[in-house]
Design a protein around this motif. Structure first.
Motif, PDB file in Angstrom:
ATOM      1  N   MET A 126       0.818  -1.217   0.000  1.00  0.00           N
ATOM      2  CA  MET A 126       0.000   0.000   0.000  1.00  0.00           C
ATOM      3  C   MET A 126       0.849   1.263   0.000  1.00  0.00           C
ATOM      4  O   MET A 126       0.312   2.372  -0.029  1.00  0.00           O
ATOM      5  N   LYS A 133       2.413  -0.720  -5.012  1.00  0.00           N
ATOM      6  CA  LYS A 133       1.641  -0.432  -6.208  1.00  0.00           C
ATOM      7  C   LYS A 133       0.365   0.191  -5.701  1.00  0.00           C
ATOM      8  O   LYS A 133      -0.451  -0.473  -5.086  1.00  0.00           O
ATOM      9  N   PHE A 134       0.223   1.456  -5.903  1.00  0.00           N
ATOM     10  CA  PHE A 134      -0.791   2.236  -5.253  1.00  0.00           C
ATOM     11  C   PHE A 134      -1.926   2.457  -6.234  1.00  0.00           C
ATOM     12  O   PHE A 134      -1.712   3.084  -7.262  1.00  0.00           O
ATOM     13  N   ASN A 135      -3.110   1.926  -5.970  1.00  0.00           N
ATOM     14  CA  ASN A 135      -4.208   2.120  -6.910  1.00  0.00           C
ATOM     15  C   ASN A 135      -4.871   3.471  -6.636  1.00  0.00           C
ATOM     16  O   ASN A 135      -6.013   3.557  -6.219  1.00  0.00           O
ATOM     17  N   TRP A 136      -4.130   4.521  -6.871  1.00  0.00           N
ATOM     18  CA  TRP A 136      -4.623   5.876  -6.657  1.00  0.00           C
ATOM     19  C   TRP A 136      -4.778   6.545  -8.016  1.00  0.00           C
ATOM     20  O   TRP A 136      -3.902   6.350  -8.849  1.00  0.00           O
ATOM     21  N   PRO A 137      -5.820   7.298  -8.291  1.00  0.00           N
ATOM     22  CA  PRO A 137      -6.902   7.718  -7.397  1.00  0.00           C
ATOM     23  C   PRO A 137      -8.117   6.816  -7.388  1.00  0.00           C
ATOM     24  O   PRO A 137      -9.122   7.206  -6.822  1.00  0.00           O
ATOM     25  N   ASP A 138      -8.077   5.665  -7.996  1.00  0.00           N
ATOM     26  CA  ASP A 138      -9.292   4.855  -8.104  1.00  0.00           C
ATOM     27  C   ASP A 138      -9.813   4.386  -6.753  1.00  0.00           C
ATOM     28  O   ASP A 138     -10.995   4.504  -6.464  1.00  0.00           O
ATOM     29  N   SER A 139      -8.940   3.825  -5.924  1.00  0.00           N
ATOM     30  CA  SER A 139      -9.403   3.181  -4.702  1.00  0.00           C
ATOM     31  C   SER A 139      -9.472   4.173  -3.548  1.00  0.00           C
ATOM     32  O   SER A 139      -8.507   4.874  -3.262  1.00  0.00           O
ATOM     33  N   MET A 140     -10.635   4.199  -2.890  1.00  0.00           N
ATOM     34  CA  MET A 140     -10.787   5.100  -1.747  1.00  0.00           C
ATOM     35  C   MET A 140      -9.871   4.688  -0.591  1.00  0.00           C
ATOM     36  O   MET A 140      -9.498   5.500   0.241  1.00  0.00           O
ATOM     37  N   LEU A 141      -9.524   3.410  -0.553  1.00  0.00           N
ATOM     38  CA  LEU A 141      -8.644   2.944   0.509  1.00  0.00           C
ATOM     39  C   LEU A 141      -7.250   3.535   0.349  1.00  0.00           C
ATOM     40  O   LEU A 141      -6.577   3.848   1.338  1.00  0.00           O
ATOM     41  N   SER A 142      -6.820   3.731  -0.895  1.00  0.00           N
ATOM     42  CA  SER A 142      -5.509   4.348  -1.085  1.00  0.00           C
ATOM     43  C   SER A 142      -5.556   5.829  -0.690  1.00  0.00           C
ATOM     44  O   SER A 142      -4.597   6.360  -0.140  1.00  0.00           O
TER      45      SER A 142
END
Lengths: 440, 253
Positions: A126, A133-142
């Motif tokens: 995270m 591997k940061f799933n930003w901006p898609d994932s609110m958790l990131s």
């Protein structure tokens, strides 16, 4: 640099020093934390099957506590705004306790999320690239990872800087902390908004998929947070030399008064929308409030929460709560009420019934509960330790260049009567006493 | 510059900032993405799709069994990549749904059979949605969509936060009890890459399950998509699953 080292060393010494009640309290918390750690090692070996969670209710008490604590962290802003925007006098001297609570809360938040992971050793995935591997901006958790860590940094910096300057007996430079204070106001709102969006953004869970969640979260946070700070302040002034005026409590009481009213109003609004024309998505609210097809595991929880929140709002609105005894009771009710409302009353019902219509109820296991208790105990441990060091710095007792009060003066600088250390703290030990010139 | 007041400047700047922000943020966002492109199966070859003819399903449950065997899914009764539900609709409008061990155990005769008006089987599996919420919410990008339209989980990268399990409106994901990561249907990716059918399609005795290449205009699945009257589950969610049902009843969730 040497001074910073001394600041840390003296603060640490202060944390390690105390009377028997302090040691008993800290030992108790340490024991509970260790019990939690032991329970966590069981979970680590045998997996999340040791919890009451299932594939139907796949988030439970951990995430519920996480959500509640994000609110506690965000609540510091309810003291920062009056002090730094409206220059409120009574709260000026206590705003730092809100910021310190934010630090302890965020630490607990991070722990609660960590214990919820199935593969905690991969938590570095995270981290921002190139490490993870940061799933930003898609994932609110990131987003949540960013805002929570940012908030931790901002509060640690501001509170640390102000305490350090106080320790050095210097005026803090406004340019070095005011921008961060103003940033923290926006940031505090953002942490709870992002946490709400985490749930709100899931169309698959109609109970969460409601535009009112973010405002509800903020209202409940500004109920429970300031109420908790009132209780903390009562303990600080009971057990330490730090003087806190009733006016500060009453100012926070105003905040809780308004926030709890808004919180209950928003809940009522949600209730109306779900139950007046109950569509197929209303089953979750029906399950929560009245039970569904003979399953009613959450009904006692939510009605308890609503009942004690009702008592809290009644007490807060009545003049009775101007007296500290009633105010404390109202605050305890407000904190517990919101904790239930955001946990068993918000996280769990979204899963029951599940998207396929099956009803599988949730009850935390003993092991899971022990882990939660452990995390809470660790949070209290940290908060107490930070306060233990911060309070003598704020009273001016712990500072660079020695101890300001002397037996013959009997006074703190500024004409404050010498505190009665017998109550909670041993008088200054001989280790770093350097009498120096009394006062400034 | 003479007619360029401060107000105008601010207006222009704000407008430019808005345009730039829209550009920057719209590219990766799923919702915005779909408006700018044609269906992927028009561009990519191959592009896999799935279909189920409910009117043909007899509820034998061999698909669920074959899936577990092929993919080493834990044998306990809560872990399924595909399963079969039986719907029983009664005269008074009551709906009973059951799925004994995912359909692998025999469906028992319904009680009060005289009140039953209709009954049918609905096989379920991952729809490999075009706008898959599970892929969107994964914080570490462990869930991803392949070039040929299959939604997969990287078991070596998943951290086990279970956010994707909350995000799936179809209940198609489960938490693997041994690996401690999210798990789901892979459309037998290891088989289809070699030109084989998925295990569930392979064993279906009635041809109720169909699988194929949507980018091939002559394939049976394309014909099914183009000519049959079909529906998807929870169309209002906007997930656009590539799992079409023929004969879908309104009571199916």
């Amino acid at each position: 640099m040497f001074n910073l080292f001394k600041f840390l060393r003296l603060s640490a010494a202060e944390v390690l020093d105390g009377d028997w009640r302090y040691y008993a309290w800290m030992s108790g918390l340490a024991l509970l934390s260790l019990a939690g750690l032991n329970a966590y090692s069981v979970q680590l070996v045998h997996g999340l099957g040791t919890t009451g969670m299932s594939d139907h209710v796949s988030w439970g008490l951990y995430i519920a506590n996480f959500t509640f604590l994000v609110g506690m962290a965000a609540a510091a802003v309810m003291m920062v705004i009056p002090v730094y925007v409206y220059h409120d006098e009574p709260l000026h001297d206590v705003v730092i306790f809100g910021e310190l609570l934010a630090i302890a809360s965020i630490v607990m938040c991070i722990l609660f999320v960590s214990v919820d992971l199935g593969r905690p050793e991969r938590v570095w995935h995270m981290a921002p690239p190139p490490l993870g591997k940061f799933n930003w901006p898609d994932s609110m958790l990131s987003w949540d990872v960013i805002v929570l860590n940012g908030y931790l940094f901002i509060n640690a910096y501001v509170a640390g800087y102000l305490l350090y300057m106080k320790f050095l007996r210097k005026e803090p430079l406004k340019i070095l902390y005011i921008p961060f204070v103003l940033l923290s106001i926006v940031w505090a709102v953002s942490i709870h908004t992002v946490t709400a969006f985490l749930y709100q953004g899931l169309a698959a869970r109609p109970f969460w998929h409601s535009s009112i969640i973010a405002p509800r979260f903020l209202a409940s946070a500004f109920t429970a947070g300031p109420a908790f700070i009132i209780l903390t302040l009562q303990l600080i002034r009971k057990f330490t030399a730090y003087r806190i005026a009733d006016a500060a409590m009453l100012r926070l009481r105003n905040v809780v008064q308004v926030a709890i009213a808004i919180n209950l109003f928003l809940f009522a609004s949600e209730l109306f929308k779900e139950l007046y024309i109950p569509d197929e998505h209303a089953v979750h609210m029906q399950y929560l409030m009245f039970g569904l097809h003979g399953h009613n595991g959450l009904v006692p929880w939510i009605w308890t929460a609503l009942a004690i929140e009702a008592v809290a709002i009644a007490l807060l609105m009545l003049p009775a709560s101007r007296s500290m005894k009633w105010l404390n009771l109202a605050c305890v009710f407000a904190v517990v009420g919101v904790w239930i409302e955001k946990g068993m009353g918000f996280i769990i019902p979204a899963f029951i019934p599940n998207p396929l219509g099956e009803i599988v109820e949730y009850l935390p296991t003993l092991n899971e509960t022990l882990i939660c208790v452990g995390v809470w105990a660790f949070g209290f441990f940290i908060y107490t330790a930070i306060l233990k060091a911060a309070v003598p710095i704020l009273t001016g007792r712990l500072r660079l260049g020695g101890v300001p009060y002397t037996a013959e003066a009997g006074m703190e600088p500024g004409g404050i009567p010498k505190p009665d250390f017998g109550a909670g703290f041993r008088p200054q030990g001989a280790r770093w006493v350097d009498p120096g010139p009394p006062g400034r | 510059m003479k007619n360029f007041s401060r107000k105008q400047f601010l207006k222009t700047a704000a407008g430019a900032a808005l345009v730039m922000a829209t550009r920057v943020f719209s590219t990766p966002l799923h919702a915005a993405d779909k408006f700018f492109r044609e269906p992927p199966w028009k561009r990519k070859k191959p592009y896999w799709g799935f279909a189920v003819d409910i009117t043909k399903c007899i509820g034998c449950g061999r698909c669920a069994d074959a899936c577990k065997t092929e993919n080493e899914v834990p044998r306990e009764a809560f872990y399924f990549r595909t399963w079969v539900e039986r719907y029983i609709i009664r005269r008074n409008g009551e709906v009973n749904v059951d799925s004994p061990n995912g359909g692998m155990d025999p469906f028992l005769p319904p009680h009060d059979p005289e009140t039953v008006t209709k009954s049918f089987f609905v096989p379920k599996l991952c729809g490999h949605c075009e706008n898959s919420p599970c892929e969107q919410v994964c914080p570490v990008g462990a869930t991803f969509k392949t070039e040929d339209g299959v939604v997969l989980v990287d078991r070596k990268y998943c951290i086990g936060c279970r956010y994707c399990i909350q995000a799936c409106p179809y209940g198609c994901r489960y938490f693997h009890p041994v690996l401690h990561v999210a798990d789901k249907c892979t459309l037998c990716y290891h088989r289809i890459k070699k030109g084989l059918n998925t295990a569930c399609v392979e064993v279906c005795p009635t041809g109720a399950r169909m699988f194929g290449d949507l980018s091939d205009p002559k394939s049976a699945i394309t014909k099914f998509y183009e000519t049959e009257t079909t529906n998807v589950l929870k169309a209002s969610m906007g997930t656009e699953p590539k799992l079409l049902y023929k004969g879908l009843d309104k009571e199916v969730r």
